[in-house]
Design an enzyme around this catalytic site. Sequence first.
Site, short mmCIF file in Angstrom:
data_model
loop_
_atom_site.label_atom_id
_atom_site.label_comp_id
_atom_site.label_asym_id
_atom_site.label_seq_id
_atom_site.Cartn_x
_atom_site.Cartn_y
_atom_site.Cartn_z
N LYS A 1 45.63 38.61 39.72
CA LYS A 1 46.45 37.65 40.46
C LYS A 1 47.72 38.32 41.01
O LYS A 1 48.16 38.03 42.13
CB LYS A 1 46.83 36.49 39.53
CG LYS A 1 47.83 35.48 40.12
CD LYS A 1 47.35 34.87 41.42
CE LYS A 1 48.12 33.61 41.80
NZ LYS A 1 49.56 33.76 41.93
N HIS B 1 46.72 40.29 44.00
CA HIS B 1 46.48 39.30 45.06
C HIS B 1 47.80 38.95 45.74
O HIS B 1 47.89 38.94 46.97
CB HIS B 1 45.85 38.04 44.46
CG HIS B 1 45.91 36.82 45.35
ND1 HIS B 1 47.08 36.10 45.54
CD2 HIS B 1 44.98 36.21 46.10
CE1 HIS B 1 46.85 35.11 46.37
NE2 HIS B 1 45.58 35.14 46.72
#
Length: 467
Positions: free
Chosen positions: A185, A188
Site C-alpha cells: 500500500k 501504491h
Amino acid sequence: MTQLANLGLYGLGTMGSALALNILDNGFALHVANRSADVTAEFVAEAGDLAAKLTSHASLADMARNMPAPRAIILMVPAGNPVESSIEELCDLLEPGDTIIDAGNTDFHDTRRRTALVEGRGLTFIGMGVSGGEEGARHGPSIMVGGTPQAWAGIRPVIEAIAAKFNGEACADHLGPDGAGHFVKTVHNGIEYADMQMISELYGIMRYGQGMSPAEIGARFESWDTGALQSYLVEITGKVLQAVDSKTGAPAVDVILDRAGQKGTGRWTLIEALRLGQSASAIEAAVAARSWSSEKQTRIDGEAILSGTRTAVDLSEQDYADALLAARIIAYAQGFRLLAAASEEYNWSLDFARISEIWRAGCIIRSALLDDISAAFRGEMPKGQLVFAPAFAERLKATVPALRRVVAAAVLNGHPVPACASALSFIDTLSMARGTTDLIQAQRDFFGMHGFERIDGGAGHHGPWWD
C-alpha cells in the site's frame, strides 16, 4: 475448516464509517465502537435499514468483551499512538484465535513490530492496506493483506465481498506475512504521488506555456481517458479542470491555494527506497514538489527576486499524451523495482502480477496499464525489469522522444517538471551501457583511497595518483 471470524470495527470517522456500511451492505453482521460514544450513536441512526445487522458498543473494551469468539476487530483510527494504544488495550482483552486488523495507513516497520508483539501474546495480527478513499471504502476498495494464511482464511470471505471487482474478480488478496500488505500500500501511494505530480506538470505547461484554459485542458484529459492513458487520475483530472466554482464563477482550480498536503506514505516510500539502495526518483521528485509547494511565501519572494518567468512553448497534444504515458510507465517500473527489493529483503515472496491485478479497480492508481503489467510479470520479463518486457520496451521507444521534447521545452522556458525530468533521467541512465560513475570511483579513490574495480578484472585497485 477455518471458522469465519465475528467482525468488529473501531473508529467511525470518514473511512471507518464508509467501510462499516460496505460490510453491512454485503450482508455481514458487524459490531462497532468509537472513542466518542456520540459518534457511534449518530452512525447507527444514519445506517437506516442496515442497522438491523449492527451491534453498537460504548467503547473498544466493551465491544471486545461482548463479541462472540472468534473475534476479528478492524482498527480504523489514526496512525501512531491511537493504533498503539488500541492494540495494547485489545491484547489484554482478546483470546487465542482472535485477530487484530490495522486497516489504516501504517509504516510497515510498525506493522512488523506489532505482529511480533501481538502474536507473542497468542493472538493474530493483520496489517491491511486499503486504497480508494471514502468512495472506495464505501463501495469497493483495493485491499492488500499482510499476515498469516490462517488469519487471512478467517476474514477472506468478508474482504473479498467488500473489495472492488474487476471482471468479477475481487481486487483483494493475501500478499505475504507481517508488513507485506502495508508495504505494498505504501508503494501504491508512492506511485500515486508520482502520477499526480506528472499530471500537474503537464497541466502547468499547457496552462502557462500555451495559454490553454483549465476547461480546455480538462477536455483534453477527458479525451485521453481511453486506451493506454485510461485511468482514475486522468478521469478525475478532466472533471476537476472543467469544474466551476459556484461562489465566483471562476474555474474551481483557480480558487484553490497551490499548497499540497501529504500524509507521510510518499516519504515512507522514499526512505525505504534509499535504505534498500533503489532509485525511486520520480516519486522522490513528487514528494519534494509537495514540500516546495508548502513554502508559498518563499515562492512569492523568489518570483520577485529571481525574476521568475515562464515563456511560451510549442508542443502538440500527442507530445503531451505520449510524454505522460512514458513517464507513468517509468513510475510504475520504479515502484515494482522497490517491491522486488523489499520482497527479497524481508522474504515476502511477493506476487507482482497479482499486485498489479488487485490495483486494477478500487484504488487511486487504477489504470489500463495494469493489465499489461500483470501480463508482463506472467510472461517474458528479461532481466526482471518491467521496462525491458517487450510490450513496455516498444512503448517506451515510441513515447520517450515525446517525453524528451516536453521536458526540454519546459526546462528551456522556465516550467518546473521535476517528476517528468526525473523519469526521463532514469530511463536514459538505464539505457546507457557505460555511464559516468567511473569518474566518481576515481574521485573517491583520489580523496579517500577507497579503491575501485578495473574493467579487466579485480577489485581494490588504486589509480596512478597514488603511485
